[in-house]
Design a protein around this motif. Structure first.
Motif, PDB file in Angstrom:
ATOM      1  N   PHE A 137       0.837  -1.206   0.000  1.00  0.00           N
ATOM      2  CA  PHE A 137       0.000   0.000   0.000  1.00  0.00           C
ATOM      3  C   PHE A 137       0.874   1.259   0.000  1.00  0.00           C
ATOM      4  O   PHE A 137       0.658   2.181  -0.783  1.00  0.00           O
ATOM      5  N   ASN A 138       1.880   1.298   0.875  1.00  0.00           N
ATOM      6  CA  ASN A 138       2.769   2.460   0.956  1.00  0.00           C
ATOM      7  C   ASN A 138       3.545   2.658  -0.344  1.00  0.00           C
ATOM      8  O   ASN A 138       3.705   3.786  -0.818  1.00  0.00           O
ATOM      9  N   SER A 139       4.027   1.572  -0.918  1.00  0.00           N
ATOM     10  CA  SER A 139       4.784   1.642  -2.163  1.00  0.00           C
ATOM     11  C   SER A 139       3.925   2.202  -3.298  1.00  0.00           C
ATOM     12  O   SER A 139       4.350   3.098  -4.036  1.00  0.00           O
ATOM     13  N   ILE A 140       2.725   1.697  -3.447  1.00  0.00           N
ATOM     14  CA  ILE A 140       1.806   2.173  -4.491  1.00  0.00           C
ATOM     15  C   ILE A 140       1.417   3.628  -4.226  1.00  0.00           C
ATOM     16  O   ILE A 140       1.351   4.441  -5.142  1.00  0.00           O
ATOM     17  N   SER A 141       1.196   3.952  -2.971  1.00  0.00           N
ATOM     18  CA  SER A 141       0.824   5.312  -2.596  1.00  0.00           C
ATOM     19  C   SER A 141       1.895   6.306  -3.021  1.00  0.00           C
ATOM     20  O   SER A 141       1.593   7.343  -3.614  1.00  0.00           O
ATOM     21  N   VAL A 142       3.147   5.997  -2.735  1.00  0.00           N
ATOM     22  CA  VAL A 142       4.256   6.887  -3.085  1.00  0.00           C
ATOM     23  C   VAL A 142       4.328   7.083  -4.601  1.00  0.00           C
ATOM     24  O   VAL A 142       4.546   8.187  -5.082  1.00  0.00           O
ATOM     25  N   LYS A 143       4.110   6.023  -5.347  1.00  0.00           N
ATOM     26  CA  LYS A 143       4.146   6.109  -6.816  1.00  0.00           C
ATOM     27  C   LYS A 143       3.023   6.992  -7.363  1.00  0.00           C
ATOM     28  O   LYS A 143       3.123   7.482  -8.484  1.00  0.00           O
ATOM     29  N   ASN A 144       1.976   7.186  -6.589  1.00  0.00           N
ATOM     30  CA  ASN A 144       0.822   7.952  -7.055  1.00  0.00           C
ATOM     31  C   ASN A 144       0.719   9.352  -6.443  1.00  0.00           C
ATOM     32  O   ASN A 144      -0.314  10.005  -6.578  1.00  0.00           O
ATOM     33  N   PHE A 145       1.773   9.819  -5.801  1.00  0.00           N
ATOM     34  CA  PHE A 145       1.747  11.159  -5.210  1.00  0.00           C
ATOM     35  C   PHE A 145       1.389  12.238  -6.229  1.00  0.00           C
ATOM     36  O   PHE A 145       0.765  13.228  -5.907  1.00  0.00           O
ATOM     37  N   LYS A 146       1.793  12.035  -7.463  1.00  0.00           N
ATOM     38  CA  LYS A 146       1.558  13.057  -8.496  1.00  0.00           C
ATOM     39  C   LYS A 146       0.067  13.315  -8.726  1.00  0.00           C
ATOM     40  O   LYS A 146      -0.306  14.387  -9.191  1.00  0.00           O
ATOM     41  N   VAL A 147      -0.788  12.361  -8.396  1.00  0.00           N
ATOM     42  CA  VAL A 147      -2.228  12.566  -8.621  1.00  0.00           C
ATOM     43  C   VAL A 147      -2.910  13.306  -7.464  1.00  0.00           C
ATOM     44  O   VAL A 147      -4.060  13.692  -7.571  1.00  0.00           O
ATOM     45  N   ILE A 148      -2.181  13.519  -6.387  1.00  0.00           N
ATOM     46  CA  ILE A 148      -2.738  14.268  -5.252  1.00  0.00           C
ATOM     47  C   ILE A 148      -2.881  15.724  -5.657  1.00  0.00           C
ATOM     48  O   ILE A 148      -1.926  16.336  -6.126  1.00  0.00           O
ATOM     49  N   LYS A 149      -4.053  16.250  -5.477  1.00  0.00           N
ATOM     50  CA  LYS A 149      -4.323  17.652  -5.798  1.00  0.00           C
ATOM     51  C   LYS A 149      -4.468  18.443  -4.504  1.00  0.00           C
ATOM     52  O   LYS A 149      -5.130  17.999  -3.575  1.00  0.00           O
ATOM     53  N   VAL A 150      -3.853  19.614  -4.473  1.00  0.00           N
ATOM     54  CA  VAL A 150      -4.011  20.521  -3.346  1.00  0.00           C
ATOM     55  C   VAL A 150      -5.195  21.424  -3.683  1.00  0.00           C
ATOM     56  O   VAL A 150      -5.265  21.965  -4.786  1.00  0.00           O
ATOM     57  N   TYR A 151      -6.121  21.561  -2.757  1.00  0.00           N
ATOM     58  CA  TYR A 151      -7.289  22.400  -2.997  1.00  0.00           C
ATOM     59  C   TYR A 151      -6.872  23.834  -3.303  1.00  0.00           C
ATOM     60  O   TYR A 151      -5.925  24.361  -2.692  1.00  0.00           O
ATOM     61  N   LYS A 152      -7.581  24.435  -4.229  1.00  0.00           N
ATOM     62  CA  LYS A 152      -7.305  25.810  -4.647  1.00  0.00           C
ATOM     63  C   LYS A 152      -7.294  26.733  -3.417  1.00  0.00           C
ATOM     64  O   LYS A 152      -8.177  26.653  -2.576  1.00  0.00           O
ATOM     65  N   LYS A 153      -6.304  27.556  -3.320  1.00  0.00           N
ATOM     66  CA  LYS A 153      -6.119  28.548  -2.251  1.00  0.00           C
ATOM     67  C   LYS A 153      -5.736  27.939  -0.895  1.00  0.00           C
ATOM     68  O   LYS A 153      -5.654  28.649   0.101  1.00  0.00           O
ATOM     69  N   MET A 154      -5.509  26.614  -0.833  1.00  0.00           N
ATOM     70  CA  MET A 154      -5.183  25.981   0.450  1.00  0.00           C
ATOM     71  C   MET A 154      -3.828  26.457   0.979  1.00  0.00           C
ATOM     72  O   MET A 154      -3.705  26.785   2.157  1.00  0.00           O
ATOM     73  N   ILE A 155      -2.823  26.488   0.130  1.00  0.00           N
ATOM     74  CA  ILE A 155      -1.492  26.897   0.583  1.00  0.00           C
ATOM     75  C   ILE A 155      -1.516  28.354   1.035  1.00  0.00           C
ATOM     76  O   ILE A 155      -0.959  28.698   2.081  1.00  0.00           O
ATOM     77  N   ASN A 156      -2.175  29.201   0.281  1.00  0.00           N
ATOM     78  CA  ASN A 156      -2.318  30.606   0.656  1.00  0.00           C
ATOM     79  C   ASN A 156      -3.016  30.729   2.018  1.00  0.00           C
ATOM     80  O   ASN A 156      -2.577  31.482   2.888  1.00  0.00           O
ATOM     81  N   THR A 157      -4.084  29.973   2.200  1.00  0.00           N
ATOM     82  CA  THR A 157      -4.829  29.994   3.462  1.00  0.00           C
ATOM     83  C   THR A 157      -3.945  29.557   4.626  1.00  0.00           C
ATOM     84  O   THR A 157      -3.928  30.206   5.679  1.00  0.00           O
ATOM     85  N   LEU A 158      -3.192  28.480   4.451  1.00  0.00           N
ATOM     86  CA  LEU A 158      -2.310  27.997   5.519  1.00  0.00           C
ATOM     87  C   LEU A 158      -1.219  29.020   5.837  1.00  0.00           C
ATOM     88  O   LEU A 158      -0.871  29.215   7.006  1.00  0.00           O
ATOM     89  N   ASN A 159      -0.689  29.671   4.819  1.00  0.00           N
ATOM     90  CA  ASN A 159       0.326  30.713   5.058  1.00  0.00           C
ATOM     91  C   ASN A 159      -0.246  31.873   5.863  1.00  0.00           C
ATOM     92  O   ASN A 159       0.416  32.409   6.750  1.00  0.00           O
ATOM     93  N   ILE A 160      -1.482  32.254   5.588  1.00  0.00           N
ATOM     94  CA  ILE A 160      -2.143  33.323   6.357  1.00  0.00           C
ATOM     95  C   ILE A 160      -2.323  32.876   7.807  1.00  0.00           C
ATOM     96  O   ILE A 160      -2.001  33.610   8.742  1.00  0.00           O
ATOM     97  N   LEU A 161      -2.845  31.673   8.006  1.00  0.00           N
ATOM     98  CA  LEU A 161      -3.076  31.154   9.363  1.00  0.00           C
ATOM     99  C   LEU A 161      -1.754  31.003  10.122  1.00  0.00           C
ATOM    100  O   LEU A 161      -1.682  31.271  11.321  1.00  0.00           O
ATOM    101  N   LYS A 162      -0.715  30.581   9.432  1.00  0.00           N
ATOM    102  CA  LYS A 162       0.588  30.325  10.064  1.00  0.00           C
ATOM    103  C   LYS A 162       1.214  31.600  10.650  1.00  0.00           C
ATOM    104  O   LYS A 162       2.016  31.530  11.574  1.00  0.00           O
TER     105      LYS A 162
END
Length: 182
Positions: free
Chosen positions: A44-69
């Motif tokens: 499971f971990n091996s397959i998961s790592v191979k598929n990291f590229k399909v993980i999508k970050v929600y729009k504006k999530m990084i910006n939101t976390l930077n504001i909160l941080k």
């Protein structure tokens, strides 16, 4: 799906999804799988790592976390193992202050070990914590330990709880609102 097929587990993604938020071995047990955990987890971990590229970050999530941080600590509690979680956070450039995984505590969610770890390490009270999640296990976890909870409507689950936000940027206002009453 790959792991289920390889080990003839007969677990569909919809069945697996019911238990998202729990450590992977707990999900296996909830689905009646009590043997070969090490091999199954490794695959499971091996397959998961191979598929990291399909993980999508929600729009504006990084910006939101930077504001909160700027005002708050961002501590991520996840059921993923430490190695996978760190790789995902680095790859997706997710800002955070600390990461708590089942590798750090005796038991992962839904047990209180993660909250106790955070409270002890940072000397905070339950009233200082806001937990954001998108699953019923997240809500139950927060409610059980009397910490504030915000439901993220853009995630996996159906809305639960008193406080919910439609978009990541809504977290800034909601967190500020919940923490000003301490």
């Amino acid at each position: 799906e790959n792991t289920s097929k390889k080990y003839s587990l007969n677990i569909s993604f919809n069945t697996y999804k019911k238990y998202l938020g729990l450590p992977f071995v707990e999900i296996l047990k909830k689905n009646g799988i009590y043997e070969n955990h090490k091999k199954i987890v490794k695959n499971f971990n091996s397959i998961s790592v191979k598929n990291f590229k399909v993980i999508k970050v929600y729009k504006k999530m990084i910006n939101t976390l930077n504001i909160l941080k700027k005002k708050y600590m961002i501590i991520i509690i996840t059921s993923k193992n430490k190695s996978r979680a760190k790789k995902i956070l680095k790859l997706k450039k997710i800002p955070y202050d600390d990461l708590v995984t089942p590798d750090d505590v005796f038991r992962g969610k839904p047990y209180k070990d993660s909250i106790l770890y955070i409270k002890k390490k940072y000397l905070v009270k339950n009233t200082d914590i806001v937990y954001v999640g998108d699953l019923i296990v997240d809500y139950k976890f927060a409610k059980k330990f009397k910490i504030k909870f915000i439901f993220a409507k853009w995630g996996y689950g159906k809305q639960i709880g008193k406080f919910a936000v439609n978009y990541p940027i809504g977290l800034v206002r909601m967190v500020n609102h919940l923490l000003k009453y301490n």
